[in-house]
Scaffold this motif. Structure first.
Motif, PDB file in Angstrom:
ATOM      1  N   UNK A  30       0.841  -1.203   0.000  1.00  0.00           N
ATOM      2  CA  UNK A  30       0.000   0.000   0.000  1.00  0.00           C
ATOM      3  C   UNK A  30       0.870   1.244   0.000  1.00  0.00           C
ATOM      4  N   UNK A  31       2.008   1.181   0.682  1.00  0.00           N
ATOM      5  CA  UNK A  31       2.930   2.313   0.697  1.00  0.00           C
ATOM      6  C   UNK A  31       3.516   2.547  -0.690  1.00  0.00           C
ATOM      7  N   UNK A  32       3.792   1.471  -1.426  1.00  0.00           N
ATOM      8  CA  UNK A  32       4.275   1.609  -2.794  1.00  0.00           C
ATOM      9  C   UNK A  32       3.230   2.311  -3.658  1.00  0.00           C
ATOM     10  N   UNK A  33       1.961   1.907  -3.517  1.00  0.00           N
ATOM     11  CA  UNK A  33       0.890   2.557  -4.277  1.00  0.00           C
ATOM     12  C   UNK A  33       0.790   4.033  -3.916  1.00  0.00           C
ATOM     13  N   UNK A  34       0.973   4.355  -2.631  1.00  0.00           N
ATOM     14  CA  UNK A  34       0.928   5.749  -2.189  1.00  0.00           C
ATOM     15  C   UNK A  34       1.988   6.587  -2.879  1.00  0.00           C
ATOM     16  N   UNK A  35       3.213   6.070  -2.936  1.00  0.00           N
ATOM     17  CA  UNK A  35       4.310   6.806  -3.564  1.00  0.00           C
ATOM     18  C   UNK A  35       4.036   7.041  -5.047  1.00  0.00           C
ATOM     19  N   UNK A  36       3.571   6.013  -5.744  1.00  0.00           N
ATOM     20  CA  UNK A  36       3.330   6.156  -7.187  1.00  0.00           C
ATOM     21  C   UNK A  36       2.172   7.103  -7.475  1.00  0.00           C
ATOM     22  N   UNK A  49      -5.595   3.300  -5.859  1.00  0.00           N
ATOM     23  CA  UNK A  49      -4.745   2.347  -5.161  1.00  0.00           C
ATOM     24  C   UNK A  49      -4.901   0.937  -5.717  1.00  0.00           C
ATOM     25  N   UNK A  50      -6.131   0.463  -5.864  1.00  0.00           N
ATOM     26  CA  UNK A  50      -6.351  -0.905  -6.340  1.00  0.00           C
ATOM     27  C   UNK A  50      -5.862  -1.077  -7.774  1.00  0.00           C
ATOM     28  N   UNK A  51      -6.098  -0.060  -8.611  1.00  0.00           N
ATOM     29  CA  UNK A  51      -5.624  -0.115  -9.990  1.00  0.00           C
ATOM     30  C   UNK A  51      -4.102  -0.152 -10.033  1.00  0.00           C
ATOM     31  N   UNK A 294      -4.300   5.943   1.104  1.00  0.00           N
ATOM     32  CA  UNK A 294      -3.210   4.960   1.224  1.00  0.00           C
ATOM     33  C   UNK A 294      -2.407   5.186   2.495  1.00  0.00           C
ATOM     34  N   UNK A 295      -2.130   6.454   2.795  1.00  0.00           N
ATOM     35  CA  UNK A 295      -1.360   6.754   4.004  1.00  0.00           C
ATOM     36  C   UNK A 295      -2.099   6.297   5.254  1.00  0.00           C
ATOM     37  N   UNK A 296      -3.416   6.539   5.289  1.00  0.00           N
ATOM     38  CA  UNK A 296      -4.194   6.107   6.451  1.00  0.00           C
ATOM     39  C   UNK A 296      -4.165   4.588   6.577  1.00  0.00           C
ATOM     40  N   UNK A 297      -4.270   3.888   5.428  1.00  0.00           N
ATOM     41  CA  UNK A 297      -4.266   2.421   5.449  1.00  0.00           C
ATOM     42  C   UNK A 297      -2.890   1.861   5.798  1.00  0.00           C
ATOM     43  N   UNK A 298      -1.842   2.629   5.532  1.00  0.00           N
ATOM     44  CA  UNK A 298      -0.485   2.192   5.889  1.00  0.00           C
ATOM     45  C   UNK A 298      -0.193   2.487   7.355  1.00  0.00           C
TER      46      UNK A 298
END
Length: 323
Positions: A30-36, A49-51, A294-298
């Motif tokens: 999830x952190x990777x998705x956040x960065x991208x 995020x899911x995509x 994403x940040x909240x989920x991480x």
């Protein structure tokens, strides 16, 4: 219930390290998705995020979601240990007769956030390059057989040779290049933005966590009874998600400043003020909340696990076995 005992510094370091390793392993994709998502400017490679996770798995495999995890797993132990231990030490120093006022809680969080930047900045610097490499690669167009043919010549019936994949960056390679070209300052690029993010985060997180964790618990004399695991976990999750969303605009600025490789048509920035101005002008205020979910989920499970392990006393148990 058992009373909450004052942990030794080695126990605090072990607790922080174990909690960081477990937490990062669980939430790194999830952190990777956040960065991208935060780094997207013009070309929208990912819709959410899911995509992002689905496309990453298709193009890079399952372990592509863990690009940069080795850096995080290596440095998260000292980072989390410093953060948790520093906050605990500051709280003890600022307490008077077993009571810590709100200003003391905020000040202790400020001190913890400041201390951790020494480790956080180079860790984030390396992690972001590795995480974002897949997004940059996805923006490169793949030539068709017709495009690959020379101008003015008949298209060849032979299939074009397969494109040579660009070498994947490595943490050691990036570190060596930064030290060679920019010195130690290269690894601390974006340190000011990291400080701007981590200090307010800690100032929000630690006082909020302490108050949530103390709900419904009574003091036995001058010592407060130990919180049950579920309360420490939920308090960490709640405080972490609130603090994470609150400082997301600062995290976006930090991520943009620390990203070395930019996609086609993407801006480079000269500093915090320049980055803030350009993002506001080109993408609008909503860009500062990219990756907030994403940040909240991480952060929520990361700090929930951290505080659960910390208050369960894993470090004390390990030291007891060693002794």
């Amino acid at each position: 219930m058992a009373e909450k005992k004052v942990s030794s510094l080695p126990a605090k370091l072990i607790n922080g390290g174990v909690a960081g390793l477990v937490g990062v392993t669980c939430v790194f994709p999830i952190d990777l998705a956040k960065t991208r998502l935060q780094n997207q400017q013009g070309v929208q490679v990912y819709k959410g995020m899911l995509d992002c996770l689905a496309k990453t798995v298709r193009s890079e495999g399952y372990f592509g979601c863990y690009r940069g995890a080795a850096v995080n797993l290596t440095l998260v132990t000292p980072e989390k240990a410093i953060k948790l231990a520093a906050n605990d030490v500051f709280r003890q120093k600022l307490s008077r007769d077993g009571h810590l006022p709100l200003w003391g809680e905020v000040l202790a969080g400020c001190g913890a956030g400041t201390c951790q930047v020494v480790v956080t900045t180079p860790m984030e610097m390396l992690k972001i390059q590795l995480q974002d490499a897949g997004r940059i690669a996805a923006q490169r167009p793949v030539p068709t057989p017709t495009q690959a043919a020379a101008p003015g010549s008949a298209p060849s019936l032979k299939p074009p040779p397969p494109a040579r994949p660009s070498p994947r960056p490595s943490a050691l390679g990036i570190t060596a290049e930064l030290l060679k070209t920019q010195g130690l300052a290269g690894l601390y690029r974006g340190a000011g933005a990291t400080l701007m993010r981590d200090v307010p985060f800690s100032m929000i997180y630690f006082p909020l966590f302490a108050n949530l964790n103390a709900l419904g618990r009574e003091k036995g004399g001058d010592v407060q009874v130990r919180a049950p695991f579920w309360q420490s976990f939920l308090a960490g999750c709640g405080a972490g998600s609130v603090a994470a969303v609150a400082v997301t605009p600062l995290d976006v600025i930090k991520t943009r400043l620390q990203t070395l490789q930019k996609g086609e048509g993407e801006d480079t920035y000269r500093g915090i003020v320049d980055c803030t101005r350009r993002v506001m002008m080109r993408e609008g205020p909503s860009a500062f909340l990219k990756g907030a979910a994403c940040r909240a989920l991480v952060i929520a499970p990361l700090f929930g696990i951290a505080q659960g392990v910390y208050f369960l006393g894993v470090g004390e148990t390990v030291l007891g076995l060693v002794e």
